[in-house]
Scaffold this motif. Sequence first.
Motif, PDB file in Angstrom:
ATOM      1  N   GLU A  38       1.374  -1.160  -0.341  1.00 18.19           N
ATOM      2  CA  GLU A  38       0.072  -0.233  -0.052  1.00 18.19           C
ATOM      3  C   GLU A  38       1.089   1.210   0.279  1.00 18.19           C
ATOM      4  O   GLU A  38       0.871   2.295  -0.960  1.00 18.19           O
ATOM      5  CB  GLU A  38      -1.506   0.034   0.938  1.00 18.19           C
ATOM      6  CG  GLU A  38      -2.036   0.948   1.077  1.00 18.19           C
ATOM      7  CD  GLU A  38      -3.388   0.787   2.347  1.00 18.19           C
ATOM      8  OE1 GLU A  38      -2.978   2.094   2.632  1.00 18.19           O
ATOM      9  OE2 GLU A  38      -3.529  -0.114   2.996  1.00 18.19           O
ATOM     10  N   VAL A  39       1.818   0.781   0.543  1.00 22.57           N
ATOM     11  CA  VAL A  39       2.742   2.120   1.260  1.00 22.57           C
ATOM     12  C   VAL A  39       3.831   2.421   0.027  1.00 22.57           C
ATOM     13  O   VAL A  39       4.275   3.880  -0.309  1.00 22.57           O
ATOM     14  CB  VAL A  39       3.395   2.652   2.247  1.00 22.57           C
ATOM     15  CG1 VAL A  39       3.867   3.678   2.905  1.00 22.57           C
ATOM     16  CG2 VAL A  39       2.159   2.735   3.853  1.00 22.57           C
ATOM     17  N   LYS A  40       4.021   1.161  -0.382  1.00 26.50           N
ATOM     18  CA  LYS A  40       5.669   1.734  -1.176  1.00 26.50           C
ATOM     19  C   LYS A  40       6.546   2.989  -0.675  1.00 26.50           C
ATOM     20  O   LYS A  40       6.795   3.577  -1.795  1.00 26.50           O
ATOM     21  CB  LYS A  40       4.990   2.078  -2.795  1.00 26.50           C
ATOM     22  CG  LYS A  40       4.750   1.587  -3.298  1.00 26.50           C
ATOM     23  CD  LYS A  40       3.983   1.408  -4.897  1.00 26.50           C
ATOM     24  CE  LYS A  40       2.975   0.008  -5.493  1.00 26.50           C
ATOM     25  NZ  LYS A  40       2.367  -0.961  -4.987  1.00 26.50           N
ATOM     26  N   PRO A  41       7.353   2.155   0.588  1.00 24.01           N
ATOM     27  CA  PRO A  41       8.250   3.213   0.819  1.00 24.01           C
ATOM     28  C   PRO A  41       9.751   3.571  -0.140  1.00 24.01           C
ATOM     29  O   PRO A  41       9.546   2.627  -0.211  1.00 24.01           O
ATOM     30  CB  PRO A  41       8.617   2.838   2.662  1.00 24.01           C
ATOM     31  CG  PRO A  41       8.025   1.161   2.115  1.00 24.01           C
ATOM     32  CD  PRO A  41       7.144   0.929   1.239  1.00 24.01           C
ATOM     33  N   ASP A  42      10.460   4.636   0.445  1.00 24.45           N
ATOM     34  CA  ASP A  42      11.851   4.404   0.096  1.00 24.45           C
ATOM     35  C   ASP A  42      12.477   3.812   0.629  1.00 24.45           C
ATOM     36  O   ASP A  42      13.426   2.890   0.199  1.00 24.45           O
ATOM     37  CB  ASP A  42      12.051   5.902  -0.379  1.00 24.45           C
ATOM     38  CG  ASP A  42      11.708   7.003  -1.106  1.00 24.45           C
ATOM     39  OD1 ASP A  42      10.642   6.587  -1.968  1.00 24.45           O
ATOM     40  OD2 ASP A  42      11.325   8.329  -0.378  1.00 24.45           O
TER      41      ASP A  42
END
Length: 340
Positions: free
Chosen positions: A63-67
Amino acid sequence: MSKVRVVVVGCGSISKYRHIPEYAANKNVELVAFVDPVIERAEKYAELHGGKAFADFETMLAEVKPDAVSVCTPNALHAPMSIAAANAGAHVLVEKPMAVSDEEAEAMIEAAKKNGVHLMVGHNQRFMPPHVKAKQILQSGVLGKVLTFRTSFGHPGPDGWSVDGADSWFFRKEEAIMGAMGDLGVHKSDLIRWMLDDEVSEVAGFVGTLHKKGTEVDDNASCLLRMKSGAMGTLVASWTYYKGEDNSTILWCENGVMKIGTHPDDQVILELRNGTVEKHKVGAISTNDKQETSGVIDAFIESILTNTTPAVSGEDGRASLKVILCAFESQATGKFVSVN
């Protein structure tokens, strides 16, 4: 440059005291999510710092696809979560011990390489001012060669540190895999490798559970180390220093002795054979009771922004872990164990 979107996974003590406040203080970071199976813990930080709360790691990744992701979970989850994060294209900062086996550590390094992301291990001892100063002094050559050493890390145990007290995962073998050695010993194997700029070649270890009730993980270890250079010394890890913490290192060298963290005010003391004594007040070593900024978070973010190898690479974490694993092998076999 847009901010690095960071997720903290595992909202226990290490996140509470180090990762979360240090990310929050870094102007290049946006905290976008917090993950903890006890959802209330994640929600508390999301309310404080913004971002979303998740109970499930995989759901968050999708959902977030963080760095970038900080993995602050029980030891057994370090590798699977780090690999999943790398496969999702996120840079990874993983708490120590980076993994619970050499195979896991290798798989983590490979996953980061394959996905073109950074992998850093949270060995904060390298960043502590007394250790930085000590390494500078060693490199200056004034002490000559290091001949013998002792490095020790002990405190009263996770029952006083963990958010769950005596019910902490630290004491559950299936989640922790290892005890004081994974918690404290691996810090010292990393420190001695880094400070001496040397590798451990051989290990002998007594590792056992002496006093913590109802746990199968080790609460004490005393190890002998021989370095590639020939220097030899002892490494001690303990969860039963009930009178207070000890995180000190003494190096006996050709031209004198250096004492690090043995005195509350003079954190580095140099006593040369010619009679000279130098005392350095350079700032304290962080303790459980008195937290100092670890330097780890800033170094991790710096490596992402500049696209440079992290200050404590996956390979570093693997080499430091290997020393600890060899100590367990020595305990099991009653033999000296070659590290490589």
